[in-house]
Design a protein around this motif. Structure first.
Motif, PDB file in Angstrom:
ATOM      1  N   GLU A  49      -2.982   4.077   1.646  1.00 44.51           N
ATOM      2  CA  GLU A  49      -3.912   3.460   2.336  1.00 44.51           C
ATOM      3  C   GLU A  49      -3.337   3.276   3.805  1.00 44.51           C
ATOM      4  OE1 GLU A  49      -6.301   0.277   0.941  1.00 44.51           O
ATOM      5  OE2 GLU A  49      -6.307   0.933  -0.852  1.00 44.51           O
ATOM      6  N   GLU A  63      -4.037   4.139  -6.503  1.00 44.33           N
ATOM      7  CA  GLU A  63      -4.504   4.223  -5.146  1.00 44.33           C
ATOM      8  C   GLU A  63      -4.940   5.701  -4.765  1.00 44.33           C
ATOM      9  OE1 GLU A  63      -2.563   3.114  -0.789  1.00 44.33           O
ATOM     10  OE2 GLU A  63      -1.830   1.658  -2.692  1.00 44.33           O
ATOM     11  N   GLN A 123       0.833  -1.263  -0.009  1.00 45.77           N
ATOM     12  CA  GLN A 123      -0.021   0.009   0.167  1.00 45.77           C
ATOM     13  C   GLN A 123       0.898   1.423   0.040  1.00 45.77           C
ATOM     14  OE1 GLN A 123      -2.649  -0.471   3.419  1.00 45.77           O
ATOM     15  NE2 GLN A 123      -3.822  -1.750   2.380  1.00 45.77           N
ATOM     16  N   ASN A 134       0.570   1.783  -9.676  1.00 50.45           N
ATOM     17  CA  ASN A 134       0.028   1.408  -8.184  1.00 50.45           C
ATOM     18  C   ASN A 134      -0.342   2.799  -7.547  1.00 50.45           C
ATOM     19  OD1 ASN A 134       0.077  -1.203  -8.751  1.00 50.45           O
ATOM     20  ND2 ASN A 134       1.852  -1.546  -7.286  1.00 50.45           N
TER      21      ASN A 134
END
Length: 302
Positions: A175, A246, A172, A242
């Protein structure tokens, strides 16, 4: 002692644009003196293939120009090149100015999130010193963060403006870091370069041989770096991809999201992802330090 030649490729506001003033730097840090050498053109320089020389140079720059005392990094950590890192802060300031009627926003009310701050905490230190911004630095390496916290304790003026937060899940980015009421004006990131340890070593060997012509010397990384700093699955392209996906979940909490891009071939597929998902703004900022060309990819969702 004469300085190295002027680096006109740096940002116009970068204090290092005139090159290295070794008389000033050795006055700030006597430990740099043993690493000085004379170039064939008669200038003073260091062996940039020597990691100890590179570290002492950067430590000298931070003390002399930014009043940062006792700077250090964890053994084997990535040693950032200060002129290039300062450039990132200057270009980010220009980017923030586009949303502030052309005026660079300064002071502690400007909140920046640094992804992968490392033990050097270099972006928070420079961003706070140059523009007075507040930072939260994140990392998946708790030892690196503890080292960074000790740097702040040594330089107490940073105490209120720089904080750190551990990312417990290496898969992550935002998050578990972003809380409901958090709002950041910008995000900065220097993502892992390589896809694997093997790719890292191949490119390190090539770089070392270009810097150091002695074939008997064993290749070393003049910039060092721990595993999480240098490689991740899918490399830089996958990491930033990513990051893009995100960041979409936090459109109202993030202003400009930015990342260094070392491989220009990664820009096109990453921009395609941003365009497909209808990013409100996309910017590509070209940077340069000497012969090294870099890019900052920046985007906003709202």
């Amino acid at each position: 002692m004469s300085s190295t030649k002027k680096s006109s490729s740096l940002h116009p506001r970068n204090v290092h644009i005139a090159g290295y003033d070794f008389k000033r730097l050795t006055k700030a840090n006597e430990n740099l003196i043993p690493y000085l050498l004379e170039t064939p053109t008669g200038n003073t320089s260091i062996d940039f293939a020597d990691p100890n020389a590179v570290f002492e140079l950067n430590k000298s720059l931070l003390k002399s120009y930014y009043n940062i005392e006792n700077w250090s990094i964890l053994k084997g950590s990535l040693c950032p090149a200060i002129p290039g890192r300062a450039d990132y802060m200057h270009y980010l300031a220009d980017l923030l100015a586009t949303d502030n009627e052309g005026e660079i926003p300064k002071g502690e009310k400007v909140h920046i999130l640094d992804i992968g701050t490392g033990s050097s905490a270099i972006y928070p230190l420079l961003g706070q010193r140059i523009y007075g911004w507040s930072f939260v630095g994140t990392d998946i390496d708790e030892n690196a963060l503890n080292h960074a916290r000790n740097l702040i304790k040594t330089n107490k003026a940073f105490k209120k403006q720089i904080q750190f937060q551990l990312q417990n899940n290496p898969k992550q980015i935002f998050e578990s870091i972003l809380q409901k009421n958090d709002r950041f004006d910008a995000v900065v990131c220097n993502p892992p370069f390589f896809k694997s340890r093997e790719e890292n070593w191949q490119k390190t060997t090539r770089k070392f041989n270009n810097l150091h012509k002695n074939p008997e010397k064993i290749p070393v990384q003049n910039f060092a770096g721990h595993a999480n700093e240098l490689w991740c699955e899918g490399g830089e392209k996958q990491f930033v991809r990513n990051m893009i996906y995100e960041s979409m979940k936090y459109k109202t909490q993030l202003g400009w999201v930015t990342s260094l891009i070392s491989d220009k071939n990664n820009l096109k597929p990453l921009i395609a992802v941003l365009e497909y998902n209808k990013a409100a703004k996309i910017e590509i900022i070209k940077t340069a330090q000497g012969n090294k060309i870099g890019r900052i990819l920046a985007w906003k969702w709202a």
